[in-house]
Scaffold this motif. Structure first.
Motif, PDB file in Angstrom:
ATOM      1  N   UNK A   5       0.900  -1.428   0.131  1.00 40.23           N
ATOM      2  CA  UNK A   5       0.123   0.041   0.344  1.00 40.23           C
ATOM      3  C   UNK A   5       1.298   1.477  -0.062  1.00 40.23           C
ATOM      4  N   UNK A   6      -0.132   2.305  -0.480  1.00 42.18           N
ATOM      5  CA  UNK A   6       1.357   3.677  -0.351  1.00 42.18           C
ATOM      6  C   UNK A   6       0.069   4.638  -0.971  1.00 42.18           C
ATOM      7  N   UNK A   7       0.747   5.353  -0.836  1.00 46.91           N
ATOM      8  CA  UNK A   7      -0.186   6.884  -0.645  1.00 46.91           C
ATOM      9  C   UNK A   7       0.702   8.074  -1.946  1.00 46.91           C
ATOM     10  N   UNK A   8       0.618   9.097  -2.655  1.00 50.50           N
ATOM     11  CA  UNK A   8       0.830  10.392  -3.006  1.00 50.50           C
ATOM     12  C   UNK A   8      -0.283  11.340  -2.628  1.00 50.50           C
ATOM     13  N   UNK A   9       0.323  11.922  -1.095  1.00 52.67           N
ATOM     14  CA  UNK A   9      -0.880  12.872  -0.610  1.00 52.67           C
ATOM     15  C   UNK A   9      -0.800  14.641  -1.506  1.00 52.67           C
ATOM     16  N   UNK A  10      -0.159  14.294  -2.935  1.00 52.29           N
ATOM     17  CA  UNK A  10      -0.180  16.096  -3.758  1.00 52.29           C
ATOM     18  C   UNK A  10      -1.175  15.221  -4.313  1.00 52.29           C
ATOM     19  N   UNK A  11      -1.508  13.927  -5.265  1.00 54.58           N
ATOM     20  CA  UNK A  11      -2.474  13.837  -5.609  1.00 54.58           C
ATOM     21  C   UNK A  11      -4.237  13.342  -5.102  1.00 54.58           C
ATOM     22  N   UNK A  12      -3.513  13.347  -4.266  1.00 54.27           N
ATOM     23  CA  UNK A  12      -4.607  12.543  -2.672  1.00 54.27           C
ATOM     24  C   UNK A  12      -4.771  11.218  -3.398  1.00 54.27           C
ATOM     25  N   UNK A  13      -4.315  10.870  -3.893  1.00 54.37           N
ATOM     26  CA  UNK A  13      -3.995   8.806  -4.160  1.00 54.37           C
ATOM     27  C   UNK A  13      -3.361   8.143  -3.220  1.00 54.37           C
ATOM     28  N   UNK A  14      -4.828   6.779  -3.487  1.00 44.51           N
ATOM     29  CA  UNK A  14      -3.840   5.402  -2.634  1.00 44.51           C
ATOM     30  C   UNK A  14      -3.737   4.432  -3.528  1.00 44.51           C
ATOM     31  N   UNK A  15      -2.507   3.505  -3.188  1.00 42.24           N
ATOM     32  CA  UNK A  15      -2.109   2.439  -4.836  1.00 42.24           C
ATOM     33  C   UNK A  15      -2.816   1.269  -3.297  1.00 42.24           C
ATOM     34  N   UNK A  16      -2.451   0.053  -4.579  1.00 42.96           N
ATOM     35  CA  UNK A  16      -2.653  -0.798  -3.946  1.00 42.96           C
ATOM     36  C   UNK A  16      -1.991  -1.841  -4.461  1.00 42.96           C
ATOM     37  N   UNK A  17      -0.400  -1.852  -4.387  1.00 42.72           N
ATOM     38  CA  UNK A  17       0.632  -2.901  -5.644  1.00 42.72           C
ATOM     39  C   UNK A  17       0.223  -4.207  -5.110  1.00 42.72           C
ATOM     40  N   UNK A  18      -0.714  -4.932  -5.852  1.00 41.97           N
ATOM     41  CA  UNK A  18      -0.743  -6.770  -5.750  1.00 41.97           C
ATOM     42  C   UNK A  18       0.099  -7.901  -5.829  1.00 41.97           C
ATOM     43  N   UNK A  19       0.976  -8.474  -5.630  1.00 40.56           N
ATOM     44  CA  UNK A  19       2.249  -9.179  -7.117  1.00 40.56           C
ATOM     45  C   UNK A  19       1.200 -11.453  -6.176  1.00 40.56           C
ATOM     46  N   UNK A  20       2.161 -11.462  -6.836  1.00 39.19           N
ATOM     47  CA  UNK A  20       1.954 -12.700  -6.461  1.00 39.19           C
ATOM     48  C   UNK A  20       0.491 -13.572  -5.217  1.00 39.19           C
ATOM     49  N   UNK A  21      -0.493 -12.789  -7.123  1.00 38.36           N
ATOM     50  CA  UNK A  21      -1.637 -13.391  -7.058  1.00 38.36           C
ATOM     51  C   UNK A  21      -2.213 -14.538  -7.021  1.00 38.36           C
ATOM     52  N   UNK A  22      -2.756 -15.001  -5.735  1.00 39.24           N
ATOM     53  CA  UNK A  22      -3.835 -16.163  -5.810  1.00 39.24           C
ATOM     54  C   UNK A  22      -5.315 -16.429  -5.786  1.00 39.24           C
ATOM     55  N   UNK A  23      -5.998 -17.239  -6.917  1.00 36.29           N
ATOM     56  CA  UNK A  23      -7.315 -17.656  -6.447  1.00 36.29           C
ATOM     57  C   UNK A  23      -7.937 -17.038  -5.249  1.00 36.29           C
ATOM     58  N   UNK A  24      -7.495 -17.259  -4.273  1.00 35.91           N
ATOM     59  CA  UNK A  24      -8.314 -16.914  -2.823  1.00 35.91           C
ATOM     60  C   UNK A  24      -8.471 -14.971  -2.736  1.00 35.91           C
ATOM     61  N   UNK A  25      -7.280 -14.794  -3.767  1.00 33.77           N
ATOM     62  CA  UNK A  25      -7.393 -12.858  -3.412  1.00 33.77           C
ATOM     63  C   UNK A  25      -8.707 -12.467  -4.408  1.00 33.77           C
ATOM     64  N   UNK A  26      -9.178 -13.073  -4.690  1.00 27.47           N
ATOM     65  CA  UNK A  26     -10.805 -12.912  -5.487  1.00 27.47           C
ATOM     66  C   UNK A  26     -11.728 -12.146  -4.609  1.00 27.47           C
ATOM     67  N   UNK A  27     -11.616 -10.740  -5.278  1.00 31.45           N
ATOM     68  CA  UNK A  27     -12.765 -10.413  -4.410  1.00 31.45           C
ATOM     69  C   UNK A  27     -13.523  -9.172  -4.781  1.00 31.45           C
ATOM     70  N   UNK A  28     -13.706  -7.964  -4.395  1.00 33.42           N
ATOM     71  CA  UNK A  28     -14.448  -7.143  -4.804  1.00 33.42           C
ATOM     72  C   UNK A  28     -13.701  -6.241  -3.705  1.00 33.42           C
ATOM     73  N   UNK A  29     -12.767  -5.341  -3.628  1.00 29.89           N
ATOM     74  CA  UNK A  29     -11.690  -4.580  -3.536  1.00 29.89           C
ATOM     75  C   UNK A  29     -12.065  -3.146  -3.153  1.00 29.89           C
ATOM     76  N   UNK A  30     -12.271  -2.113  -1.858  1.00 28.48           N
ATOM     77  CA  UNK A  30     -12.121  -1.038  -1.736  1.00 28.48           C
ATOM     78  C   UNK A  30     -11.758  -0.395  -1.042  1.00 28.48           C
ATOM     79  N   UNK A  31     -12.148   0.753  -1.159  1.00 26.04           N
ATOM     80  CA  UNK A  31     -10.562   1.342  -0.036  1.00 26.04           C
ATOM     81  C   UNK A  31     -11.436   2.725   0.217  1.00 26.04           C
ATOM     82  N   UNK A  32     -10.728   3.334   1.493  1.00 30.99           N
ATOM     83  CA  UNK A  32     -11.731   3.523   2.478  1.00 30.99           C
ATOM     84  C   UNK A  32     -10.948   4.234   3.033  1.00 30.99           C
ATOM     85  N   UNK A  33     -11.110   5.688   3.364  1.00 31.63           N
ATOM     86  CA  UNK A  33     -10.735   7.158   4.042  1.00 31.63           C
ATOM     87  C   UNK A  33     -11.747   7.308   5.388  1.00 31.63           C
TER      88      UNK A  33
END
Length: 126
Positions: A69-97
């Protein structure tokens, strides 16, 4: 008004990578901790990762070492980099503040608490 607008996601094979983005739109003054959650069909929403305003991060054990997880405060954006994904990672992903301060025209400074994005589907095929 404010919005958390998500992008990214999609379909990927096991072992692949994806990046999710979450843009806070509106007259944002500050954002405290940002989180990513996910919810698979028939399951409760689970917390995935968080990053506070100072950049400190925490991860669920199930994604530690694979997601960043990372964020760029100047861009008001958060990121989630996902690697080595597995079938059990299948989901709807939600960001939250957990809370945001924003300026509403004619009203002044307001606080939005526990704000979620619209969700984005991540599907990992085996």
């Amino acid at each position: 008004q404010v919005q958390l607008v998500q992008s990214g996601g999609g379909l990927v094979q096991a072992g692949g990578s994806l990046r999710l983005s979450c843009l806070a739109s509106g007259s944002i003054l500050s954002i405290n901790t940002m989180n990513w959650y996910r919810q698979a069909p028939g399951k409760q929403r689970e917390w995935v990762a968080s990053i506070n305003s100072g950049g400190s991060t925490n991860y669920a054990d199930s994604v530690k070492g694979r997601f960043t997880i990372s964020r760029d405060n100047a861009k008001r954006t958060a990121y989630l980099e996902m690697h080595s994904l597995k079938p059990e990672d299948t989901s709807v992903y939600y960001c939250n503040a957990d809370w945001m301060l924003f300026r509403e025209q004619g009203v002044g400074v307001k606080k939005a608490v526990d704000y979620f994005g619209q969700g984005t589907q991540v599907t990992v095929s085996s």
